[in-house]
Design an enzyme around this catalytic site. Structure first.
Site, short mmCIF file in Angstrom:
data_model
loop_
_atom_site.label_atom_id
_atom_site.label_comp_id
_atom_site.label_asym_id
_atom_site.label_seq_id
_atom_site.Cartn_x
_atom_site.Cartn_y
_atom_site.Cartn_z
N ASP A 122 46.11 77.28 40.28
CA ASP A 122 46.01 78.42 41.19
C ASP A 122 47.40 79.02 41.33
O ASP A 122 48.28 78.45 41.97
CB ASP A 122 45.50 77.97 42.56
N LYS B 175 41.30 85.07 42.98
CA LYS B 175 41.24 84.37 44.27
C LYS B 175 41.87 85.27 45.33
O LYS B 175 42.90 85.91 45.08
CB LYS B 175 41.99 83.04 44.15
N LYS C 6 37.11 83.40 43.93
CA LYS C 6 37.36 82.34 44.91
C LYS C 6 37.96 82.93 46.19
O LYS C 6 39.15 83.26 46.22
CB LYS C 6 38.32 81.29 44.34
#
Length: 331
Positions: free
Chosen positions: A168, A231, A267
């Site tokens: 991430d 995300k 996400k």
């Protein structure tokens, strides 16, 4: 040894720019071309987005549909701990909960991943061996993203070496807001290369992007650069994940797949704490992009406290009554 003061030597070592997928091969040929493309994307009607998500948020999900939604949401959780005081013991405890979220009910699904800092990825990998649960690690100077590219790439490589199979990363919001879109693109592409076989989730930090138009532009930029997921947030900035932001990102992945044939995941992270929050997102997925994204392969919740509420609501459906607060572990 390369003379670091020689710009010609540096230019010679700079890898060629990663090409976006067809039919967008030409959009990164120059900064001006990329800016024209991103600013040429359809504008976002903020009032309309807020109104649509407000309506979808009122949908009532009952009985068997609610049971399915709860289990689906549990399976989509990236169970997360990202604190400076994290310890190997805490990560092992989190991994145990990820494997068996409700020890009183073995039918409870496992979560999708455990998300930690990169130096603890090896602890998580060892604790989760053989389960199929992913190890996600934050990298690239998370959460600020304020470091040199060399440091960011080293951060990624270290996390992958430690056992992370998902990374991430955070984008350089300063560069994005200054309009240096190619710099952001090249950095994401370089991080993707450094990931090797690990999947890359690109954190946009939407709370700092100010407008939904910027969220759409950043979503497309991240996908063109090779991100496997987009995300919303680090969870360290407010506002974090909101339904209008998630709607815009879902529309982006839908349109990107229609144009390129490549599916990208989404996400939301930060501020999603209750079963009601999770179900609103599942309804939004179904109504915006369809059931293809109703899978942990394509949608995740970045959360720590959400899992506890899902477990309590699941227990209520199974037994007919709410359990006490000691039914779930406090993370």
């Amino acid at each position: 040894m390369t003379d670091l003061l020689d710009p010609h030597a540096l230019a010679a070592e700079t890898p060629p720019r990663r090409e976006p997928p067809a039919p967008f091969r030409d959009v990164t040929r120059s900064g001006a071309a990329f800016r024209a493309f991103l600013h040429g994307l359809p504008g976002v009607d903020q009032v309309g987005a807020e109104a649509r998500t407000a309506v979808l948020g009122t949908r009532s999900i009952k009985t068997t549909a609610k049971a399915w939604a709860i289990d689906t949401a549990i399976a989509m959780v990236d169970l997360t701990t990202l604190e400076g005081a994290d310890t190997p013991g805490k990560v092992r405890s989190l991994a145990a909960k990820a494997k068996q979220p409700d020890p009183t009910d073995p039918a409870t699904p496992q979560v999708a991943a455990v998300c930690v800092y990169g130096d603890l990825a090896g602890i998580a990998r060892e604790a989760l061996a053989g389960t199929g649960i992913h190890v996600a690690a934050v990298a690239t100077a998370f959460p600020s993203g304020r470091a040199s590219r060399a440091v960011k790439l080293a951060d990624v490589q270290d996390a992958v070496a430690n056992g992370a199979d998902e990374i991430d990363m955070v984008i350089d919001r300063g560069a994005f807001l200054a309009g240096r879109y190619l710099d952001v693109y090249d950095e994401i592409a370089a991080v993707k290369e450094a990931c090797g076989d690990a999947h890359l989730k690109v954190i946009l930090e939407t709370g700092e992007l100010v407008t939904l138009d910027n969220v759409r532009r950043a979503s497309w930029l991240a996908m063109l650069a090779g991100g496997d997921f987009i995300k919303t947030s680090t969870g360290k900035i407010s506002p974090a994940a909101t339904l209008p932001v998630c709607l815009v990102m879902l529309e982006a992945v839908r349109d990107f797949r229609a144009a390129t044939g490549r599916q990208v995941g989404v996400k939301p992270a930060g501020g999603i704490r209750t079963t009601k929050d999770a179900i609103k997102h599942l309804v939004l997925i179904n109504e915006t992009v369809g059931p293809d994204w109703l899978s942990p392969d394509w949608f995740r919740f970045g959360a720590s406290s959400l899992l506890n509420d899902l477990l309590l609501q699941r227990q209520k459906l199974r037994t007919g009554h709410y359990s006490g607060p000691d039914h779930v572990t406090v993370d």
